[in-house]
Write an enzyme that holds these catalytic residues in place. Structure first.
Site, PDB file in Angstrom:
ATOM      1  N   TYR A  28       5.873  33.579  50.057  1.00 29.55           N
ATOM      2  CA  TYR A  28       7.180  33.509  49.191  1.00 29.55           C
ATOM      3  C   TYR A  28       7.413  32.065  48.981  1.00 29.55           C
ATOM      4  O   TYR A  28       7.378  31.343  47.793  1.00 29.55           O
ATOM      5  CB  TYR A  28       8.573  33.607  49.794  1.00 29.55           C
ATOM      6  CG  TYR A  28       9.818  33.705  48.346  1.00 29.55           C
ATOM      7  CD1 TYR A  28       9.777  33.798  47.490  1.00 29.55           C
ATOM      8  CD2 TYR A  28      10.417  32.482  48.738  1.00 29.55           C
ATOM      9  CE1 TYR A  28      10.492  33.793  47.026  1.00 29.55           C
ATOM     10  CE2 TYR A  28      11.628  32.319  48.689  1.00 29.55           C
ATOM     11  CZ  TYR A  28      11.560  32.893  47.090  1.00 29.55           C
ATOM     12  OH  TYR A  28      12.933  32.285  46.307  1.00 29.55           O
ATOM     13  N   GLU A  50      18.889  36.964  43.732  1.00 28.96           N
ATOM     14  CA  GLU A  50      20.089  36.397  43.974  1.00 28.96           C
ATOM     15  C   GLU A  50      21.852  36.678  44.905  1.00 28.96           C
ATOM     16  O   GLU A  50      22.151  36.532  45.482  1.00 28.96           O
ATOM     17  CB  GLU A  50      19.849  34.944  43.632  1.00 28.96           C
ATOM     18  CG  GLU A  50      18.627  33.854  43.684  1.00 28.96           C
ATOM     19  CD  GLU A  50      17.805  33.153  45.241  1.00 28.96           C
ATOM     20  OE1 GLU A  50      19.053  33.042  45.845  1.00 28.96           O
ATOM     21  OE2 GLU A  50      17.337  32.848  45.161  1.00 28.96           O
ATOM     22  N   TRP A  58      17.442  35.526  53.818  1.00 28.74           N
ATOM     23  CA  TRP A  58      16.567  36.070  52.231  1.00 28.74           C
ATOM     24  C   TRP A  58      15.315  36.718  52.931  1.00 28.74           C
ATOM     25  O   TRP A  58      15.076  37.516  51.582  1.00 28.74           O
ATOM     26  CB  TRP A  58      16.375  34.833  51.316  1.00 28.74           C
ATOM     27  CG  TRP A  58      15.544  34.585  51.095  1.00 28.74           C
ATOM     28  CD1 TRP A  58      13.506  34.611  50.113  1.00 28.74           C
ATOM     29  CD2 TRP A  58      15.698  35.479  49.070  1.00 28.74           C
ATOM     30  NE1 TRP A  58      13.365  34.337  49.328  1.00 28.74           N
ATOM     31  CE2 TRP A  58      14.375  35.341  48.656  1.00 28.74           C
ATOM     32  CE3 TRP A  58      16.714  35.570  48.281  1.00 28.74           C
ATOM     33  CZ2 TRP A  58      14.826  35.274  47.533  1.00 28.74           C
ATOM     34  CZ3 TRP A  58      16.633  36.386  47.578  1.00 28.74           C
ATOM     35  CH2 TRP A  58      15.733  35.836  46.891  1.00 28.74           C
TER      36      TRP A  58
END
Length: 207
Positions: A28, A50, A58
């Site tokens: 990522y 988000e 995350w």
């Protein structure tokens, strides 16, 4: 973005901004974070994720991303906008995703906001990218502590998007989305992505 503790990079290797030691996280960071994102479904997904990440790491969101894409039908705005109360309950019962009623309902409302933009002849892509700042010609940050949590631009984006009916996108979430979608490039000075770009430029100049 909050980060899980990960293994240290190999001796002599430049550390990533985040994600070292976790393959999914590394990919990522290397291939997506800070790369320009366009398109209604892609942007709706990033904004939604988000929002779901708020208060969590995350990597947790990344691991659940395939399931999010499945249950939210590829984040197609028209399809998600049609979700009703039964769909909310269905999603709340699905252990593969982050089961937070406010965030689920916000994602549905955000899809409806995208559809409303389309009905008025506008797009999410146009609205979102209208807040891209001018590139800054200066030294990169050395640590994440040197990066802002939000900016006047992300505050303006948050205000404008809320006016259009978007939810769960405060100035901090807006700035995280700006970072993720390439409106700003916050890779740190010593990041291998940055060093790799510099090396490619030098090689191109040499040839």
């Amino acid at each position: 973005m909050t980060d899980d503790k990960a293994a240290a990079p190999a001796p002599g290797a430049a550390p990533r901004c985040f994600g070292d030691g976790i393959a999914l996280y590394e990919a990522y960071h290397d291939e997506e974070w800070g790369v320009p994102v366009h398109g209604e479904s892609a942007l709706l997904e990033r904004i939604a994720l988000e929002g779901f990440q708020s208060g969590l790491s995350w990597i947790t969101v990344l691991r659940k991303r395939p399931a999010f894409r499945e249950v939210f039908e590829g984040f197609d705005p028209e399809r998600v906008a049609a979700f009703g109360s039964d769909d909310v309950e269905r999603l709340l019962a699905d252990a593969r995703i982050i089961r937070n009623r406010m965030k689920i309902e916000a994602t549905i409302e955000n899809a409806r906001a995208v559809v409303a933009l389309h009905d008025s002849g506008r797009t999410l892509d146009e609205l979102f990218w209208s807040f891209a700042p001018e590139p800054v010609d200066g030294p990169r940050a050395a640590t994440f502590a040197d990066l802002p949590a939000w900016t006047p631009g992300s505050k303006a984006m948050s205000k404008a998007m809320k006016k259009e009916g978007f939810r769960f996108i405060g100035p901090t979430t807006a700035y995280a989305a700006m970072q993720a979608c390439g409106l700003v490039d916050d890779h740190l000075a010593t990041c291998p992505v940055v060093l790799g770009r510099a090396g490619a430029t030098e090689q191109g100049t040499a040839t």
